[in-house]
Write a protein that holds these residues in place. Structure first.
Motif, PDB file in Angstrom:
ATOM      1  N   ALA A  59       0.821  -1.210   0.000  1.00 50.69           N
ATOM      2  CA  ALA A  59       0.000   0.000   0.000  1.00 50.69           C
ATOM      3  C   ALA A  59       0.854   1.259   0.000  1.00 50.69           C
ATOM      4  CB  ALA A  59      -0.932  -0.008   1.211  1.00 50.69           C
ATOM      5  N   ALA A  60       2.013   1.203   0.664  1.00 51.09           N
ATOM      6  CA  ALA A  60       2.882   2.375   0.777  1.00 51.09           C
ATOM      7  C   ALA A  60       3.844   2.508  -0.393  1.00 51.09           C
ATOM      8  CB  ALA A  60       3.673   2.314   2.085  1.00 51.09           C
ATOM      9  N   GLY A  61       3.953   1.472  -1.207  1.00 49.42           N
ATOM     10  CA  GLY A  61       4.874   1.522  -2.342  1.00 49.42           C
ATOM     11  C   GLY A  61       6.332   1.440  -1.952  1.00 49.42           C
ATOM     12  N   VAL A  62       6.625   0.726  -0.864  1.00 52.97           N
ATOM     13  CA  VAL A  62       8.010   0.546  -0.433  1.00 52.97           C
ATOM     14  C   VAL A  62       8.365  -0.941  -0.475  1.00 52.97           C
ATOM     15  CG1 VAL A  62       7.953   2.601   1.020  1.00 52.97           C
ATOM     16  CG2 VAL A  62       7.384   0.381   2.026  1.00 52.97           C
ATOM     17  N   ARG A  63       9.649  -1.225  -0.402  1.00 55.68           N
ATOM     18  CA  ARG A  63      10.126  -2.601  -0.480  1.00 55.68           C
ATOM     19  C   ARG A  63      10.434  -3.154   0.901  1.00 55.68           C
ATOM     20  NH1 ARG A  63      13.370  -4.153  -5.817  1.00 55.68           N
ATOM     21  NH2 ARG A  63      12.752  -2.465  -7.228  1.00 55.68           N
ATOM     22  N   VAL A  64      10.290  -4.466   1.013  1.00 52.36           N
ATOM     23  CA  VAL A  64      10.674  -5.176   2.229  1.00 52.36           C
ATOM     24  C   VAL A  64      11.631  -6.303   1.841  1.00 52.36           C
ATOM     25  CG1 VAL A  64       9.907  -6.556   4.192  1.00 52.36           C
ATOM     26  CG2 VAL A  64       8.487  -4.668   3.363  1.00 52.36           C
ATOM     27  N   GLY A  65      12.794  -6.306   2.469  1.00 49.45           N
ATOM     28  CA  GLY A  65      13.751  -7.391   2.306  1.00 49.45           C
ATOM     29  C   GLY A  65      13.969  -8.076   3.631  1.00 49.45           C
ATOM     30  N   CYS A  66      14.520  -9.270   3.600  1.00 46.86           N
ATOM     31  CA  CYS A  66      14.696 -10.009   4.845  1.00 46.86           C
ATOM     32  C   CYS A  66      15.854 -10.989   4.729  1.00 46.86           C
ATOM     33  CB  CYS A  66      13.407 -10.761   5.183  1.00 46.86           C
ATOM     34  SG  CYS A  66      13.399 -11.551   6.815  1.00 46.86           S
ATOM     35  N   ALA A  67      16.616 -11.093   5.809  1.00 50.77           N
ATOM     36  CA  ALA A  67      17.625 -12.133   5.914  1.00 50.77           C
ATOM     37  C   ALA A  67      16.926 -13.501   5.971  1.00 50.77           C
ATOM     38  CB  ALA A  67      18.456 -11.883   7.165  1.00 50.77           C
ATOM     39  N   PRO A  68      17.651 -14.581   5.695  1.00 48.44           N
ATOM     40  CA  PRO A  68      19.087 -14.602   5.468  1.00 48.44           C
ATOM     41  C   PRO A  68      19.474 -14.288   4.026  1.00 48.44           C
ATOM     42  CG  PRO A  68      18.261 -16.837   5.472  1.00 48.44           C
ATOM     43  CD  PRO A  68      17.088 -15.952   5.798  1.00 48.44           C
TER      44      PRO A  68
END
Length: 367
Positions: A114-123
């Motif tokens: 909804a916000a138009g941002v990215r989410v990344g995550c380890a590992p």
């Protein structure tokens, strides 16, 4: 690559040192702010990066010079911090697991979309030359069609070396949620997503005792299962046997092996970025080490953030993705559910195998 991605670090605990070391040699990223409940720790981490400052969480989230929030808090608040960062219009990259529960993780992904941002995550260890070379071998057909795999992670428990280990033994902890992401993420890269699981789990010890440090000798209750075994059925039909344990003193077991119709592949510890990949085939029936043929050279924790920076700049998907992290979390929760119900559990999520890292590549040169 244009301007370096500016990072606000939330959480300056033990793992932050490894990220800090990697960031110091990666031109794709720059630490600008650090927040921690312990202001001394925040100051020490900020001091390692010229121009960075120690600040409060609210100020970090509001800062114009923070593009991505690096969430290194404890798992119980991963979702809370991620949602606050997204609400502030920031990209997020978090330590594993993505959230304490699949439900919380889904909320993070919905908010990010909804916000138009990215989410990344380890590992991001899968981006190093170890797992990446193993994947290249599988994709090239070196062992034929893969039909099975084994994955083992055993240890007596983190209380032997960690000064504050209780969170490993509370809801959101345990060997599967703590170490499982390394193994399951590697398995997704090697064999694809999982569609069904069965499992069993136990809790051999009711209490644990801290082994060293200022709280050495302190005992605490164990609130989660600490020995878990499972069978994973991948979309492609391959079956993985998984064992993770905080109750095993020693074992002569492979970290990961993949078995195909034409041979077998030995994969190094997915908690690390490199290591020997060995191949055994019907036509060459002895274990032979493979030279690195893919992945980021000399990688360390934080290379997933640099990969995110490159992906944003190029308008392409980033490899240490929230989709993979959500799927891995769903698989882990489903294993524990299967163990509790003594039934098979269908996985409700899926993901694409991320694009492989061709190479091997050197990121410190600004690739």
């Amino acid at each position: 690559m244009g301007r370096a991605l500016r990072i606000g670090v939330v959480g300056a605990g033990k793992i932050s040192a490894q990220y800090s070391d990697a960031f110091s040699r990666l031109p794709q990223v720059a630490v600008t702010a650090v927040a921690d409940l312990d202001t001394g720790r925040a100051g020490a981490l900020a001091a390692a990066h010229p121009g960075a400052r120690a600040t409060s969480l609210d100020d970090l989230l509001a800062a114009d010079d923070v593009d991505v929030v690096l969430n290194l808090t404890i798992p119980a608040v991963h979702a809370e911090v991620a949602l606050a960062a997204i609400a502030a219009g920031k990209h997020v990259y978090g330590e594993k697991p993505l959230a304490a529960t699949t439900e919380e993780a889904r909320a993070v992904l919905r908010a990010a979309e909804a916000a138009g941002v990215r989410v990344g995550c380890a590992p991001d260890t899968v981006l190093g030359t170890g797992v990446a070379t193993a994947r290249a071998a599988v994709d090239a057909g070196a062992i034929g069609v893969p039909h099975a795999a084994t994955a083992f992670m055993v240890t007596p428990g983190h209380e032997r070396w960690h000064h504050d280990p209780e969170f490993y033994y509370r809801p959101g902890g345990g060997p599967l949620l703590d170490m499982g992401p390394y193994y399951l993420t590697a398995l997704v890269h090697l064999l694809g997503p999982v569609r069904r699981v069965v499992g069993a789990a136990s809790r051999p010890q009711a209490t644990r005792t801290i082994g060293q440090g200022p709280r050495g000798g302190t005992s605490f209750d164990v609130e989660v299962d600490t020995h878990v075994t499972a069978i994973l059925e991948h979309d492609g039909g391959a079956l993985t046997t998984l064992l993770v344990s905080f109750d095993t003193w020693a074992a002569r077991l492979p970290r990961i092996e993949v078995y195909g119709g034409e041979g077998s592949l030995s994969v190094p510890d997915p908690n690390y970025f490199d290591g020997e990949v060995a191949l055994f085939t019907r036509d060459a029936p002895e274990w032979t080490a493979l030279e690195p043929r893919a992945g980021y050279l000399g990688a360390g924790r934080g290379y997933g953030v640099a990969d995110l920076a490159l992906a944003i700049d190029a308008g392409q998907p980033h490899r240490a993705s929230a989709d993979v992290a959500l799927h891995v979390l769903d698989v882990m929760e489903s294993v524990l559910s299967a163990a509790g119900s003594h039934t098979a559990v269908e996985i409700t999520t899926t993901c694409e195998r991320p694009e492989p890292v061709a190479g091997p590549l050197e990121l410190t040169a600004g690739a």
